[in-house]
Design a protein around this motif. Structure first.
Motif, PDB file in Angstrom:
ATOM      1  N   VAL A  98       0.814  -1.224   0.000  1.00 37.11           N
ATOM      2  CA  VAL A  98       0.000   0.000   0.000  1.00 37.11           C
ATOM      3  C   VAL A  98       0.845   1.270   0.000  1.00 37.11           C
ATOM      4  O   VAL A  98       0.305   2.372   0.090  1.00 37.11           O
ATOM      5  N   ALA A  99       2.171   1.127  -0.093  1.00 40.17           N
ATOM      6  CA  ALA A  99       3.027   2.311  -0.152  1.00 40.17           C
ATOM      7  C   ALA A  99       2.724   3.115  -1.414  1.00 40.17           C
ATOM      8  O   ALA A  99       2.425   2.550  -2.481  1.00 40.17           O
ATOM      9  N   VAL A 100       2.808   4.428  -1.309  1.00 43.33           N
ATOM     10  CA  VAL A 100       2.413   5.332  -2.400  1.00 43.33           C
ATOM     11  C   VAL A 100       3.658   5.869  -3.110  1.00 43.33           C
ATOM     12  O   VAL A 100       4.672   6.193  -2.477  1.00 43.33           O
ATOM     13  N   ILE A 101       3.575   5.954  -4.433  1.00 44.47           N
ATOM     14  CA  ILE A 101       4.615   6.603  -5.237  1.00 44.47           C
ATOM     15  C   ILE A 101       3.972   7.795  -5.934  1.00 44.47           C
ATOM     16  O   ILE A 101       3.083   7.631  -6.773  1.00 44.47           O
ATOM     17  N   SER A 102       4.387   8.995  -5.594  1.00 43.09           N
ATOM     18  CA  SER A 102       3.796  10.201  -6.172  1.00 43.09           C
ATOM     19  C   SER A 102       4.166  10.327  -7.649  1.00 43.09           C
ATOM     20  O   SER A 102       5.093   9.664  -8.140  1.00 43.09           O
ATOM     21  N   ILE A 103       3.472  11.188  -8.347  1.00 46.26           N
ATOM     22  CA  ILE A 103       3.727  11.399  -9.777  1.00 46.26           C
ATOM     23  C   ILE A 103       5.152  11.899  -9.999  1.00 46.26           C
ATOM     24  O   ILE A 103       5.847  11.459 -10.925  1.00 46.26           O
TER      25      ILE A 103
ATOM     26  N   PHE B 193      12.331  -2.718  -9.882  1.00 52.79           N
ATOM     27  CA  PHE B 193      12.691  -1.383  -9.402  1.00 52.79           C
ATOM     28  C   PHE B 193      11.518  -0.775  -8.640  1.00 52.79           C
ATOM     29  O   PHE B 193      11.656  -0.273  -7.511  1.00 52.79           O
ATOM     30  N   ASP B 194      10.348  -0.837  -9.226  1.00 53.95           N
ATOM     31  CA  ASP B 194       9.139  -0.295  -8.610  1.00 53.95           C
ATOM     32  C   ASP B 194       8.808  -1.033  -7.311  1.00 53.95           C
ATOM     33  O   ASP B 194       8.461  -0.427  -6.292  1.00 53.95           O
ATOM     34  N   LYS B 195       8.952  -2.349  -7.341  1.00 56.00           N
ATOM     35  CA  LYS B 195       8.625  -3.177  -6.172  1.00 56.00           C
ATOM     36  C   LYS B 195       9.562  -2.890  -5.009  1.00 56.00           C
ATOM     37  O   LYS B 195       9.124  -2.809  -3.845  1.00 56.00           O
ATOM     38  N   LEU B 196      10.854  -2.707  -5.301  1.00 61.50           N
ATOM     39  CA  LEU B 196      11.818  -2.445  -4.231  1.00 61.50           C
ATOM     40  C   LEU B 196      11.611  -1.062  -3.620  1.00 61.50           C
ATOM     41  O   LEU B 196      11.734  -0.894  -2.401  1.00 61.50           O
ATOM     42  N   MET B 197      11.285  -0.074  -4.437  1.00 61.52           N
ATOM     43  CA  MET B 197      11.005   1.262  -3.910  1.00 61.52           C
ATOM     44  C   MET B 197       9.885   1.215  -2.875  1.00 61.52           C
ATOM     45  O   MET B 197       9.988   1.803  -1.800  1.00 61.52           O
ATOM     46  N   LYS B 198       8.817   0.489  -3.188  1.00 59.64           N
ATOM     47  CA  LYS B 198       7.684   0.391  -2.273  1.00 59.64           C
ATOM     48  C   LYS B 198       8.039  -0.429  -1.028  1.00 59.64           C
ATOM     49  O   LYS B 198       7.536  -0.169   0.061  1.00 59.64           O
TER      50      LYS B 198
ATOM     51  N   PRO C  18       8.309   1.266   4.016  1.00 61.46           N
ATOM     52  CA  PRO C  18       7.990   0.916   5.409  1.00 61.46           C
ATOM     53  C   PRO C  18       9.220   0.582   6.244  1.00 61.46           C
ATOM     54  O   PRO C  18       9.208   0.753   7.463  1.00 61.46           O
ATOM     55  N   LEU C  19      10.299   0.128   5.612  1.00 56.65           N
ATOM     56  CA  LEU C  19      11.532  -0.148   6.354  1.00 56.65           C
ATOM     57  C   LEU C  19      12.182   1.134   6.862  1.00 56.65           C
ATOM     58  O   LEU C  19      13.020   1.095   7.769  1.00 56.65           O
ATOM     59  N   HIS C  20      11.788   2.260   6.267  1.00 59.54           N
ATOM     60  CA  HIS C  20      12.267   3.568   6.729  1.00 59.54           C
ATOM     61  C   HIS C  20      11.178   4.320   7.503  1.00 59.54           C
ATOM     62  O   HIS C  20      11.299   5.524   7.735  1.00 59.54           O
ATOM     63  N   GLY C  21      10.114   3.616   7.858  1.00 60.32           N
ATOM     64  CA  GLY C  21       9.039   4.240   8.619  1.00 60.32           C
ATOM     65  C   GLY C  21       8.174   5.172   7.809  1.00 60.32           C
ATOM     66  O   GLY C  21       7.528   6.067   8.357  1.00 60.32           O
TER      67      GLY C  21
ATOM     68  N   VAL D 166      14.577   5.987  -4.387  1.00 64.31           N
ATOM     69  CA  VAL D 166      14.755   5.648  -5.805  1.00 64.31           C
ATOM     70  C   VAL D 166      16.218   5.331  -6.078  1.00 64.31           C
ATOM     71  O   VAL D 166      16.555   4.328  -6.716  1.00 64.31           O
ATOM     72  N   GLY D 167      17.106   6.195  -5.578  1.00 68.99           N
ATOM     73  CA  GLY D 167      18.531   5.967  -5.771  1.00 68.99           C
ATOM     74  C   GLY D 167      19.012   4.704  -5.093  1.00 68.99           C
ATOM     75  O   GLY D 167      19.798   3.928  -5.666  1.00 68.99           O
ATOM     76  N   LEU D 168      18.542   4.455  -3.874  1.00 74.24           N
ATOM     77  CA  LEU D 168      18.932   3.256  -3.147  1.00 74.24           C
ATOM     78  C   LEU D 168      18.466   2.002  -3.870  1.00 74.24           C
ATOM     79  O   LEU D 168      19.210   1.019  -3.995  1.00 74.24           O
ATOM     80  N   ALA D 169      17.229   2.033  -4.369  1.00 79.47           N
ATOM     81  CA  ALA D 169      16.685   0.877  -5.087  1.00 79.47           C
ATOM     82  C   ALA D 169      17.446   0.630  -6.385  1.00 79.47           C
ATOM     83  O   ALA D 169      17.728  -0.519  -6.737  1.00 79.47           O
ATOM     84  N   ALA D 170      17.799   1.693  -7.097  1.00 85.72           N
ATOM     85  CA  ALA D 170      18.518   1.545  -8.366  1.00 85.72           C
ATOM     86  C   ALA D 170      19.859   0.846  -8.167  1.00 85.72           C
ATOM     87  O   ALA D 170      20.273   0.017  -8.985  1.00 85.72           O
TER      88      ALA D 170
END
Length: 359
Positions: free
Chosen positions: A244-249, A280-285, A289-292, A301-305
């Motif tokens: 349910v994590a949100v990714i803004s436009i 990439f999208d899945k890891l960002m989400k 929650p791991l960062h609260g 985004v950078g960390l996931a990449a």
């Protein structure tokens, strides 16, 4: 509950966190290290599976002589209580490591023989040197992570609901597994031996590898009785938060810009695949929650990449670099590409000359 879980997450080592991310997303990973530390890393992962997550595990040491039967039978464990099937401190006679190129069977305890018809795939498969296995074995590993089942000569075995395959590799960067298996590996992580092996160091006062330490009976019972530090319920809770994590436009646009810059980078050969973008999208989400957080940020985004693309980027050879089509000199291109690897490409794209970070 969320605060309690985050406290546990913040105490995890890099290897433990990589495993947790894969368990949350129900994906698989590559963990790399220096060649001289690969055995310690395998032993550390055994302890992580058992002590941190309370999961059964199997280890296969792949070589060019590993057969399909070797792979299939090694990853099967006796379907019994966790204290019997997952102990990270099994005796040397019960080890699943291949001892020689002539390995064709697995040494089993008498109890294992008694339950020959009651086997199941272990929750965590630790595949040491999977890149050295024959192509057909790697294809079988791919089928296992895609279909969650494996075929033997006499049966079809289904993977458990909680399942993780970890390819433990040594020394090198960029793709080393077969093409399609490499693409289905969710993330890759390099573990620096200088960061230590906390579970091994905790287990043994002298900090030596498990293989070089004499096991003591009383300590085995104590370790087997430990409860996992992170339960399946906590992992499931983090998984629901990820969904349910949100990714803004704006962040989504930045993510797509990163993908576009990677595809167009002059050092990248073969482009960036669609499944990599999905991961990439899945890891960002998952990281949110791991960062609260309940939403993805540009820093995530950078960390996931860095985790998604490190094992996927092929570096182009100088004679195939695209600028040669417009008259570039091969020697000049070779000089420009010298010393550039997947990590340098990613940092270039995430740096000031790459995609613009949203404010």
């Amino acid at each position: 509950m969320a605060d309690a879980i985050l406290e546990k997450v913040h105490d995890l080592s890099d290897v433990e966190l990589a495993a947790l991310i894969c368990l949350i997303t129900k994906e698989n990973c590559i963990i790399d290290t220096e060649p001289g530390s690969i055995n310690d890393l395998v032993e550390e992962l055994e302890l992580v599976a058992a002590k941190v997550f309370g999961l059964s595990h199997a280890v296969i040491d792949c070589t060019e002589y590993t057969t399909l039967d070797d792979f299939a039978h090694t990853i099967l464990s006796v379907d019994s209580s966790p204290t019997l099937s997952v102990s990270p401190l099994r005796s040397q006679s019960e080890s699943y490591f291949l001892r020689s190129p002539g390995f064709r069977s697995i040494t089993r305890s008498p109890q294992s023989e008694n339950f020959d018809d009651n086997k199941s795939i272990a929750n965590v498969i630790i595949a040491k040197n999977l890149d050295e296995a024959p192509k057909q074995v790697q294809i079988q590993a791919l089928e296992l992570i895609r279909t969650k089942r494996i075929y033997t000569r006499i049966s079809v075995n289904n993977a458990p609901k909680t399942f993780l395959l970890i390819a433990v590799l040594a020394g090198g960067e960029g793709p080393r597994l077969t093409k399609h298996l490499n693409e289905y590996m969710f993330i890759s992580h390099f573990h620096d031996p200088e960061d230590g092996f906390p579970n091994l160091e905790e287990m043994y006062d002298d900090g030596h590898s498990i293989s070089s330490v004499v096991r003591k009976g009383p300590k085995l019972e104590t370790e087997a009785a430990l409860q996992p530090r992170i339960s399946s319920a906590e992992i499931e809770h983090l998984s629901r938060l990820s969904d349910v994590a949100v990714i803004s436009i704006e962040v989504k646009r930045y993510q797509q810009d990163v993908v576009a810059f990677l595809r167009l980078h002059r050092a990248v050969s073969s482009g960036i695949t669609a499944i990599a973008t999905q991961h990439f999208d899945k890891l960002m989400k998952c990281l949110a929650p791991l960062h609260g957080l309940s939403y993805a940020t540009p820093s995530l985004v950078g960390l996931a990449a860095r985790k998604i693309y490190l094992h996927r980027i092929h570096i182009v050879t100088p004679n195939r670099e695209r600028s040669l089509q417009w008259g570039s000199d091969v020697e000049t291109v070779a000089a420009l590409l010298e010393g550039i690897g997947p990590e340098e490409v990613i940092e270039d794209v995430l740096g000031s000359s790459g995609a613009e970070v949203p404010l």
